[in-house]
Write an enzyme that holds these catalytic residues in place. Sequence first.
Site, PDB file in Angstrom:
ATOM      1  N   ARG A  50       1.919   1.935 -13.374  1.00 20.57           N
ATOM      2  CA  ARG A  50       1.144   1.074 -12.446  1.00 20.57           C
ATOM      3  C   ARG A  50      -0.305   1.836 -12.448  1.00 20.57           C
ATOM      4  NH1 ARG A  50       3.649   1.547  -6.412  1.00 20.57           N
ATOM      5  NH2 ARG A  50       3.006   3.691  -6.681  1.00 20.57           N
ATOM      6  N   LYS A 149      -3.781   0.473  -6.642  1.00 28.41           N
ATOM      7  CA  LYS A 149      -3.979   1.601  -5.622  1.00 28.41           C
ATOM      8  C   LYS A 149      -5.202   2.353  -5.876  1.00 28.41           C
ATOM      9  CE  LYS A 149      -0.489   4.666  -4.844  1.00 28.41           C
ATOM     10  NZ  LYS A 149       0.232   4.414  -3.646  1.00 28.41           N
ATOM     11  N   GLU A 182       3.024  -4.510   5.226  1.00 27.38           N
ATOM     12  CA  GLU A 182       3.671  -3.023   4.917  1.00 27.38           C
ATOM     13  C   GLU A 182       3.068  -2.164   6.035  1.00 27.38           C
ATOM     14  OE1 GLU A 182       2.586  -1.796   1.267  1.00 27.38           O
ATOM     15  OE2 GLU A 182       0.578  -2.825   1.185  1.00 27.38           O
TER      16      GLU A 182
HETATM   17  N1  PXG Z   1       2.361   0.707   0.487  1.00 30.02           N
HETATM   18  C1  PXG Z   1       1.322   1.249   0.494  1.00 30.02           C
HETATM   19  C2  PXG Z   1      -0.094   0.984   1.152  1.00 30.02           C
HETATM   20  C3  PXG Z   1       1.111   2.647  -0.130  1.00 30.02           C
HETATM   21  O1  PXG Z   1       0.169   3.335  -0.203  1.00 30.02           O
HETATM   22  C4  PXG Z   1       3.590   2.433  -0.451  1.00 30.02           C
HETATM   23  C5  PXG Z   1       3.694   1.153   0.014  1.00 30.02           C
HETATM   24  C6  PXG Z   1       4.816   2.833  -1.270  1.00 30.02           C
HETATM   25  O2  PXG Z   1       4.780   2.963  -2.681  1.00 30.02           O
HETATM   26  P1  PXG Z   1       5.678   3.627  -3.522  1.00 30.02           P
HETATM   27  O3  PXG Z   1       5.246   3.511  -4.931  1.00 30.02           O
HETATM   28  O4  PXG Z   1       5.331   5.210  -3.387  1.00 30.02           O
HETATM   29  O5  PXG Z   1       7.201   3.484  -3.254  1.00 30.02           O
HETATM   30  C7  PXG Z   1       2.321   3.458  -0.678  1.00 30.02           C
HETATM   31  C8  PXG Z   1       2.205   4.735  -1.467  1.00 30.02           C
HETATM   32  C9  PXG Z   1       0.962   9.377   2.288  1.00 30.02           C
HETATM   33  C10 PXG Z   1       0.594   8.605   1.299  1.00 30.02           C
HETATM   34  O6  PXG Z   1       0.082  10.265   2.343  1.00 30.02           O
HETATM   35  C11 PXG Z   1       1.451   7.420   0.900  1.00 30.02           C
HETATM   36  C12 PXG Z   1       1.424   6.514  -0.028  1.00 30.02           C
HETATM   37  C13 PXG Z   1      -0.012   6.711  -0.890  1.00 30.02           C
HETATM   38  C14 PXG Z   1      -0.690   7.636  -0.393  1.00 30.02           C
HETATM   39  C15 PXG Z   1      -0.545   8.448   0.399  1.00 30.02           C
HETATM   40  O7  PXG Z   1       1.751   8.950   3.150  1.00 30.02           O
HETATM   41  N2  PXG Z   1       2.061   5.629  -0.548  1.00 30.02           N
END
Ligand code: PXG
Length: 288
Positions: A50, A149, A182
């Site tokens: 990713r 991301k 989300e």
């Molecule tokens: N949605 C968004 C907008 C994210 O940034 C997720 C869903 C979950 O994706 P994954 O692949 O991790 O299951 C994310 C990712 C934090 C933090 O500080 C969290 C994310 C990224 C950066 C910081 O809580 N989550």
Amino acid sequence: MLVYIDGQFYDEKDAKVSVFDHGLLYGDGVFEGVRAYNGRVFKLSEHIKRLYDSAKAIMLKVLISESEMIESVLEALRKNNLKDGYIRILITRGEGSLGIDPITCARSSVIIIADSLNLYPEEFYETGLAIISASVRRNSPDVVNPKIKSLNYINNIMAKIEARQAGVLEAIMLDRNGYVCECTGDNIFIVKNGVIKTPPVYLGVLKGITRDFVIEIARDLGYIFQEEIMTQYDIYTADECFLTGTAAEAIPVVMADSREISNGNVGEVTKSIIKEFRLRVAQEGWEI
Ligand code: PXG
């Protein structure tokens, strides 16, 4: 703590980037958050894939290969003696001149920070979170596609601020038409009449690796799962609700915009997903 920058490890106090890095000047870069559990890195190749897809989408050339990236992540964990932890990988456009044009950035940079993680306090995994819906909308896929991301999380940060101001820890972000996308750093799921549902990725949602994993668990446990467009009404009237993310894992939600979800207790489906999630993450992954 030792931090990896472009092939070398630096003590955290010496781990610095230039003020001319376009990652800082313009949020020009991409990132990943990865977890290690019990001496194994969870879904490492999925995260790296990713990351490189995000980089490709913004025409950012990564100067090391995917396998070198994987080895560097493992090395960062080894150097810091971490068996459990959170790894943040950043690729920035690199140092350039003032001005948006990335052509002035000769070399992109890779930064890997392996640290421990502040989860939501453990009590919320038992009692569930309260969340609100933010007025700030999720980026539209025709602007900055949420599949990327990118280092620019301003919308999500503004939504997080709204959550904090409302006295809660997370916020639902809607798309421009008012459909649920989300939360600021987690995907959202509901359970209604025995069916587990989450918004479809085409709406403009990060294709969460934890989201995919939970869908797999849901199917293995025999639940019916479907991607479905949903509104705030569907969250308020759901039987259960939970969030998924690398940092959050799977965490129950029991209140949304001051409405109790069902009777305000953590649901049985959510409990079974969290239980299975914890079992599996401790067993699979790349050995450090
Ligand atoms: N949605 C968004 C907008 C994210 O940034 C997720 C869903 C979950 O994706 P994954 O692949 O991790 O299951 C994310 C990712 C934090 C933090 O500080 C969290 C994310 C990224 C950066 C910081 O809580 N989550």
